[in-house]
Design a protein around this motif. Structure first.
Motif, mmCIF file in Angstrom:
data_model
loop_
_atom_site.group_PDB
_atom_site.id
_atom_site.type_symbol
_atom_site.label_atom_id
_atom_site.label_comp_id
_atom_site.label_asym_id
_atom_site.label_seq_id
_atom_site.Cartn_x
_atom_site.Cartn_y
_atom_site.Cartn_z
ATOM 1 N N GLN A 1 0.876 -1.159 0.000
ATOM 2 C CA GLN A 1 0.000 0.000 0.000
ATOM 3 C C GLN A 1 0.915 1.211 0.000
ATOM 4 O O GLN A 1 1.702 1.393 0.930
ATOM 5 C CB GLN A 1 -0.896 -0.008 1.235
ATOM 6 C CG GLN A 1 -1.854 -1.190 1.256
ATOM 7 C CD GLN A 1 -2.611 -1.251 2.562
ATOM 8 O OE1 GLN A 1 -2.046 -1.544 3.597
ATOM 9 N NE2 GLN A 1 -3.896 -0.972 2.489
ATOM 10 N N THR B 1 -0.069 1.566 6.037
ATOM 11 C CA THR B 1 -1.040 0.543 6.391
ATOM 12 C C THR B 1 -2.094 1.183 7.280
ATOM 13 O O THR B 1 -1.932 2.307 7.742
ATOM 14 C CB THR B 1 -0.362 -0.654 7.100
ATOM 15 O OG1 THR B 1 -1.274 -1.750 7.149
ATOM 16 C CG2 THR B 1 0.100 -0.292 8.510
ATOM 17 N N MET C 1 3.465 -4.379 10.026
ATOM 18 C CA MET C 1 3.803 -4.243 8.605
ATOM 19 C C MET C 1 4.618 -5.432 8.110
ATOM 20 O O MET C 1 4.430 -5.891 6.983
ATOM 21 C CB MET C 1 4.518 -2.914 8.350
ATOM 22 C CG MET C 1 3.570 -1.726 8.556
ATOM 23 S SD MET C 1 4.297 -0.132 8.198
ATOM 24 C CE MET C 1 4.007 -0.047 6.414
ATOM 25 N N THR D 1 2.118 -8.349 7.697
ATOM 26 C CA THR D 1 1.210 -8.199 6.557
ATOM 27 C C THR D 1 1.970 -8.063 5.237
ATOM 28 O O THR D 1 1.369 -7.794 4.197
ATOM 29 C CB THR D 1 0.274 -6.990 6.750
ATOM 30 O OG1 THR D 1 1.058 -5.799 6.916
ATOM 31 C CG2 THR D 1 -0.657 -7.202 7.941
ATOM 32 N N ASN E 1 3.955 -5.821 4.083
ATOM 33 C CA ASN E 1 3.873 -4.485 3.498
ATOM 34 C C ASN E 1 4.945 -3.601 4.135
ATOM 35 O O ASN E 1 4.699 -2.467 4.499
ATOM 36 C CB ASN E 1 2.477 -3.890 3.724
ATOM 37 C CG ASN E 1 2.328 -2.540 3.063
ATOM 38 O OD1 ASN E 1 2.913 -2.266 2.028
ATOM 39 N ND2 ASN E 1 1.552 -1.679 3.678
#
Length: 101
Positions: A5, A21, A79, A82, A84
């Motif tokens: 993201q 995030t 993070m 996930t 990301n």
């Protein structure tokens, strides 16, 4: 597998990308503390951002710079979990940016 993201920022003549995030209802990103963008945010309380990284239309968004190590660790761990994360070598020298919606 997680999905990156990204949010694009600009200040003065500099541009860049944050991995962000949503953590506990807040839009957050990690950043190195000793950067021009952090100095800019601390001085102005905001930065120009766009969630459409292909566009050059920015909104001014208020941002909190949070250096609390426990919170930085929570966001960092989230993070990583996930998938990301831009930063993967620990939280030393990092802060959390919390964007006001």
């Amino acid at each position: 597998m997680g999905k990156e993201q990204l949010i694009k920022f600009r200040h003065n003549s500099d541009k860049g990308i944050f991995h962000y995030t949503v953590y506990k209802g807040d839009f957050v990103a990690l950043s190195e503390i000793k950067t021009g963008k952090i100095d800019y945010i601390k001085e102005h309380g905001a930065i120009d951002l766009t969630f459409d990284v292909d566009q050059d239309i920015y909104d001014v968004m208020a941002v909190d710079v949070i250096e609390d190590k426990a919170y930085v660790q929570e966001v960092y761990d989230y993070m990583i979990a996930t998938e990301n994360a831009y930063f993967v070598d620990g939280i030393e020298g990092l802060c959390v940016l919390r964007f006001h919606k």
